[in-house]
Design a protein around this motif. Structure first.
Motif, PDB file in Angstrom:
ATOM      1  N   ILE C  96       8.503 -18.717 -13.881  1.00  0.00           N
ATOM      2  CA  ILE C  96       9.324 -19.273 -14.952  1.00  0.00           C
ATOM      3  C   ILE C  96       9.695 -20.712 -14.653  1.00  0.00           C
ATOM      4  N   PRO C  99       6.832 -24.319 -15.030  1.00  0.00           N
ATOM      5  CA  PRO C  99       6.681 -25.194 -16.196  1.00  0.00           C
ATOM      6  C   PRO C  99       7.858 -26.157 -16.372  1.00  0.00           C
ATOM      7  N   ILE C 100       9.061 -25.643 -16.130  1.00  0.00           N
ATOM      8  CA  ILE C 100      10.233 -26.509 -16.278  1.00  0.00           C
ATOM      9  C   ILE C 100      10.140 -27.675 -15.307  1.00  0.00           C
ATOM     10  N   TYR C 102       7.513 -28.859 -13.789  1.00  0.00           N
ATOM     11  CA  TYR C 102       6.372 -29.718 -14.065  1.00  0.00           C
ATOM     12  C   TYR C 102       6.673 -30.676 -15.208  1.00  0.00           C
ATOM     13  N   TYR C 103       7.246 -30.107 -16.249  1.00  0.00           N
ATOM     14  CA  TYR C 103       7.579 -30.945 -17.395  1.00  0.00           C
ATOM     15  C   TYR C 103       8.572 -32.018 -16.983  1.00  0.00           C
ATOM     16  N   TYR C 107       6.811 -35.540 -17.307  1.00  0.00           N
ATOM     17  CA  TYR C 107       6.754 -35.955 -18.713  1.00  0.00           C
ATOM     18  C   TYR C 107       8.092 -36.377 -19.310  1.00  0.00           C
ATOM     19  N   PHE C 116      17.907 -33.014 -18.037  1.00  0.00           N
ATOM     20  CA  PHE C 116      17.317 -31.808 -17.466  1.00  0.00           C
ATOM     21  C   PHE C 116      17.967 -31.478 -16.138  1.00  0.00           C
ATOM     22  N   ASN C 208      -4.990 -39.269 -11.994  1.00  0.00           N
ATOM     23  CA  ASN C 208      -5.968 -40.105 -12.679  1.00  0.00           C
ATOM     24  C   ASN C 208      -7.259 -40.212 -11.881  1.00  0.00           C
ATOM     25  N   TYR C 211      -9.377 -37.171 -12.545  1.00  0.00           N
ATOM     26  CA  TYR C 211     -10.093 -37.241 -13.821  1.00  0.00           C
ATOM     27  C   TYR C 211     -11.246 -38.232 -13.713  1.00  0.00           C
ATOM     28  N   LYS C 217      -9.175 -30.910 -16.725  1.00  0.00           N
ATOM     29  CA  LYS C 217      -7.733 -30.740 -16.546  1.00  0.00           C
ATOM     30  C   LYS C 217      -7.426 -29.476 -15.763  1.00  0.00           C
ATOM     31  N   ARG C 218      -8.200 -28.411 -16.040  1.00  0.00           N
ATOM     32  CA  ARG C 218      -7.966 -27.145 -15.354  1.00  0.00           C
ATOM     33  C   ARG C 218      -8.250 -27.301 -13.864  1.00  0.00           C
ATOM     34  N   PHE C 221      -5.649 -29.303 -12.144  1.00  0.00           N
ATOM     35  CA  PHE C 221      -4.426 -28.542 -11.901  1.00  0.00           C
ATOM     36  C   PHE C 221      -4.561 -27.657 -10.682  1.00  0.00           C
ATOM     37  N   TYR C 222      -5.658 -26.898 -10.608  1.00  0.00           N
ATOM     38  CA  TYR C 222      -5.777 -25.944  -9.512  1.00  0.00           C
ATOM     39  C   TYR C 222      -6.132 -26.580  -8.183  1.00  0.00           C
ATOM     40  N   LYS C 297       7.467 -23.427   6.740  1.00  0.00           N
ATOM     41  CA  LYS C 297       7.428 -24.741   7.382  1.00  0.00           C
ATOM     42  C   LYS C 297       5.987 -25.174   7.568  1.00  0.00           C
TER      43      LYS C 297
END
Lengths: 274, 336, 305
Positions: C96, C99-100, C102-103, C107, C116, C208, C211, C217-218, C221-222, C297
């Motif tokens: 849960i 995402p919070i 990460y955003y 962003y 936030f 960047n 990319y 993008k996937r 991310f991983y 650690k």
């Protein structure tokens, strides 16, 4: 979710945005519900939606002596514990922020331990220690317990500020003729001021809210969280608990907001040239 | 000539690392004296010993004849301008500058008067209520200066004060600092790693390397009569000819250094008094008013400066072979 | 007076370490004597045992209590139950919270970020009891969750979940599922903040570059973002794991009659007076966390704090 981003890398996908906002709502909706239930007319269950709204619980709470006493005790304990935590935490931070001697990591661990170990362990340990030493349980035993784990909160704030300041300002002060004590009062203390205050605010909120260690170190005293706990176990008039909860939310929100406000500008360098 | 500062046999180590090794310094009153050297050579440590922020392991620090080795910094009559200026962030410019007067319990009206005077001198009039975070780098530098100068110190220590400024501003500040120094007749002890800065401002320079002082002399002497290969190489550009190569190519029994401006290219009239050698152009670097030309012959490398506007035109393409020569008078014998 | 202070300052100048020692002494004495002393004494009790007949503590060193801890199936149940829940709670809050975090890290503009940050800090520092209590009313049979399911004509789903073995129960407010939800909710801010801090330290230039080198993008991310966020997740999980292991209030209020470690400790030292067994139980979360922290650690968690 994350992988549906279209052209602009700098814009979050809708999925991510929704996930983030949903998360924030998840954090806050329960608190809103508490506030909502403070106005309900139904006092025997948690019926949703509330059958009616009323302000009567607020006036009842305001006239309850047992609640007021608990509030006063919690405030008293929080104030004194915060004061002790500020003293001890600042001293420790001043000694350790630059230090590089053998055993420094262990000392840092010791400072963090009271808050890192489960409250019940800390509580029981203190209780048996007081028992063995023959110290009767009282407001002071509560305060001793609180000061012990609130110390680290002040410590963290002050250490972070010390590490961010220019190391040379102490030398500059001495260079200009001030001895250690003058340097402390004119340069170090003002510079640390907001960090100490912010740490103190957080320590206050922490102490005001604490219940686990408190149940073990209190005698017959009832702090507000202790009162609240007994209500949770054997609820009587539920909206009263909610009203008290609303007050607690307000009392703890204020120090946090204030602490954020006074440290708002401190991520940029102050006075250093680079 | 009064001696302002004397360091006698000063040593300082941090664990295994020797930061200062048998340092002797004698600085005269009113001198602009630079401590010059690469990073980590000990010059800043030396400054800290003079100011009192570091206590030497052994040796004596004398200020105007008085042994201050055990005197804490707040009791020594020197002031320091720090590399990051170390302005007190919670005080405005006026309070920063007046700090030392406040400590000395000077009456407020007199404080204000002196602050106004010094702000005028460093050209910061009108800035007195600003906080350090509201000032530019150059302005902060002036506040740091004012804060120290208000004490009318006999000795001012400056730790790379211009390092954070861009070139134009730096050159301007160099002039202003020199003027201040002359006007107030203060002894300046100036730490820098920029040899151009040290050469242009100083009366004398001490060259630091690995905790030792290699040479103390005027800029002119340091340039034309370097005592060691390190000094010759650190200051300006030079070609250093080792003992073996000196023997092999020039029949000369000492290692020496020759500055590039003295090397002549394709000289048909070679005197007896000149060294000469045939070499090939290995690299050419355009420097604006001149070219830096690198000649190679076997394992010998020589750097020469070619000024196309004032010398005979020659072809400076890579691989070209020339006889290069220089007068024996222009070499400097090296001690190692 | 000033000259006295001056001389003292000069003395301190020659003896720098004295100053550090002076500063360190009060907090160190306080923590050493009051805290560490009492803690060690308490934990040492695990090496004593309770006499079955007299009900008194026998102060002789033996491993009886520790053996008793691990030999009774009921006790083992308690240990496993608690550790399993702690693990699930950590996973839940990571899912849960990510995402919070990460955003927030990548962003949000500085102004929104502060908003936030406050939105996460406020619940973190405000009353633990109030927040637990809020779930009692949410999970109640007559509360908001039931109401939502009713409105969606999906009450049968809720009943189905509640009838599941192990995680279900008579009502959400007395079930493992309910406990899981409350724990995840309560410790969520502890998970979000370290992840956010780690992610902020990942320069956008790295993403960047990925990319630029042809990754989707996937894949980015991983292969890039997630591994670099791992220290933050590890750090956050230290909190969620440890706090769940030792908690006794939430199981008490939202729980079934099945015990968790915290409750076991509480009960044993309480009326039963079996401090040795309580101490033995306490050793388990300490031991588990020591191992966990060591592993975390290694994953770099301490750099993310």
């Amino acid at each position: 979710m994350l992988f549906n981003k279209k052209n602009n890398i700098n814009k979050a996908s809708w999925g991510l945005k929704i996930g983030a906002i949903a998360g924030i709502l998840f954090l806050h909706i329960p608190l809103f519900l508490i506030i909502l239930y403070a106005f309900t007319t139904e006092d025997k269950s948690y019926q949703f939606p509330p059958p009616g709204y009323t302000l009567k619980w607020f006036s009842i709470v305001l006239s309850r002596d047992d609640i007021w006493n608990a509030v006063y005790l919690s405030l008293h304990v929080a104030l004194v514990s915060t004061f002790a935590a500020i003293l001890l935490g600042t001293l420790a931070a001043a000694a350790l922020y630059k230090a590089d001697f053998f055993g420094k990591e262990s000392i840092t661990l010791l400072i963090i331990l009271p808050i890192a170990l489960p409250g019940i362990i800390t509580g029981i340990s203190l209780r048996s220690a007081f028992g063995v030493a023959g110290i009767p349980f009282s407001t002071w035993t509560i305060i001793i317990g609180h000061a012990t784990f609130c110390m680290v909160v002040v410590y963290n704030n002050v250490v972070a500020r010390l590490r961010r300041s220019s190391p040379n300002i102490i030398q500059a002060s001495m260079d200009l003729g001030a001895n250690n004590f003058q340097t402390f009062f004119y340069v170090i203390l003002p510079n640390l001021g907001t960090a100490i205050l912010a740490g103190g605010m957080l320590a206050f909120a922490l102490s005001f809210d604490e219940v686990i260690v408190t149940t073990f170190t209190a005698g017959q005293q009832t702090t507000l969280p202790i009162w609240m706990l007994s209500e949770l176990i054997r609820p009587r008039q539920r909206p009263i608990t909610n009203v008290v909860a609303v007050f607690i939310i307000c009392i703890t929100f204020i120090p946090i907001l204030y602490a954020s406000y006074i440290t708002r500008n401190t991520s940029d360098g102050e006075g250093s040239s680079k | 000539m009064i001696t302002a500062l004397e360091l006698i046999n000063v040593n300082k180590s941090y664990g295994q690392v020797s930061a200062l090794d048998t340092i002797h310094l004698n600085i005269k009153d009113g001198e602009f004296f630079s401590l010059l050297g690469p990073s980590g050579s000990g010059k800043t440590t030396c400054l800290k010993v003079i100011a009192g922020f570091e206590v030497p392991d052994s040796g004596i620090v004398n200020l105007f004849g008085e042994d201050v080795s055990n005197v804490p910094p707040f009791k020594r009559n020197v002031n320091t301008v720090f590399q990051d200026y170390a302005l007190f962030p919670h005080m405005n410019v006026r309070d920063n500058v007046a700090y030392s007067l406040k400590i000395k319990k000077v009456p407020k009206s007199e404080q204000d008067q002196q602050v106004n005077e010094i702000l005028k001198i460093v050209k910061l009039e009108g800035y007195d209520s600003r906080k350090p975070s509201e000032l530019s780098g150059g302005q902060r530098q002036r506040v740091a200066l004012a804060r120290s100068l208000i004490n009318k110190p006999k000795i001012l220590l400056l730790d790379e004060p211009l390092g954070a400024l861009d070139l134009k501003l730096r050159e301007q500040m160099q002039l202003e600092l020199k003027n201040l120094q002359r006007q107030f007749k203060i002894t300046f002890i100036y730490v820098t790693h920029d040899q151009q800065e040290a050469m242009s401002m100083s009366d004398r320079i001490a060259i630091f390397n690995n905790g030792k002082i290699e040479q103390i002399d005027t800029p002119a002497n340091i340039y034309s009569k370097p005592k060691t290969a390190f000094v010759a190489d650190f200051i300006g550009t030079t070609s250093i000819i080792s003992l073996d190569l000196a023997n092999k190519f020039f029949n000369y029994s000492k290692p020496f250094s020759i500055r590039p401006e003295f090397i002549k290219i394709q000289n048909d009239n070679i005197h007896d008094n000149e060294f000469n050698i045939e070499a090939i152009i290995d690299d050419v670097q355009y420097q604006g008013s001149y070219f830096k030309i690198i000649f190679k012959k076997d394992d010998l490398t020589l750097i020469s400066f070619y000024y196309p506007n004032t010398s005979k035109q020659i072809d400076i393409n890579l691989g070209k072979r020339y006889t290069i020569s220089w007068s024996k008078d222009n070499i400097t014998d090296l001690n190692e | 007076m000033n000259s006295i202070l001056d001389s003292f300052s000069s003395y301190l100048f020659r003896n720098k370490n004295l100053l550090i020692l002076l500063f360190l002494l009060p907090p160190l004495l306080w923590l050493g004597i009051i805290y560490l002393g009492s803690l060690l004494v308490f934990l040492f009790h695990s090496l004593f045992y309770l006499d079955g007949f007299t009900g008194k503590i026998v102060y002789k060193i033996s491993l009886n209590t520790i053996i008793e801890l691990f030999s009774s199936p009921a006790n083992i149940d308690i240990l496993i139950r608690t550790v399993a829940l702690a693990f699930l709670v950590s996973v839940g809050s990571a899912l849960i919270g990510f995402p919070i975090a990460y955003y927030m890290a990548k962003y949000t503009s500085p102004k929104v970020k502060i908003f936030f940050y406050l939105a996460i800090m406020l619940p973190l520092w405000s009353s633990y009891l109030v927040r637990v209590y809020s779930w009692k009313l949410i999970l109640a049979k007559e509360g908001i969750i039931s109401w939502v399911f009713e409105k969606l004509h999906a009450s049968w789903i809720l009943e189905g979940i509640l009838s599941l073995p192990v995680i279900g129960g008579p009502s959400l407010s007395i079930s493992y599922l309910g406990m899981f939800l409350v724990f995840t909710y309560i410790w969520l801010p502890f998970m979000i903040l370290p992840i956010q801090a780690s992610l902020e330290r990942v320069p956008n230039s790295l993403i960047n570059a990925s990319y630029d080198l042809g990754a989707s993008k996937r894949q980015t991310f991983y292969k890039i973002i997630l591994p670099l966020a791992l220290p933050g997740i590890a750090a956050g999980s230290i909190f969620t794991f440890s706090l769940t292991l030792g908690d006794y209030i939430i199981p008490y209020i939202i729980g079934t009659s099945k015990f968790f470690i915290g409750q076991a400790v509480y009960t044993h030292q309480g009326t039963a007076g079996n401090v040795p067994l309580a101490a033995a139980f306490s050793l388990v979360p300490i031991a588990v966390m020591t191992v966990y922290i060591y592993l975390a650690k290694r994953l770099g968690a301490f750099n993310a704090l």
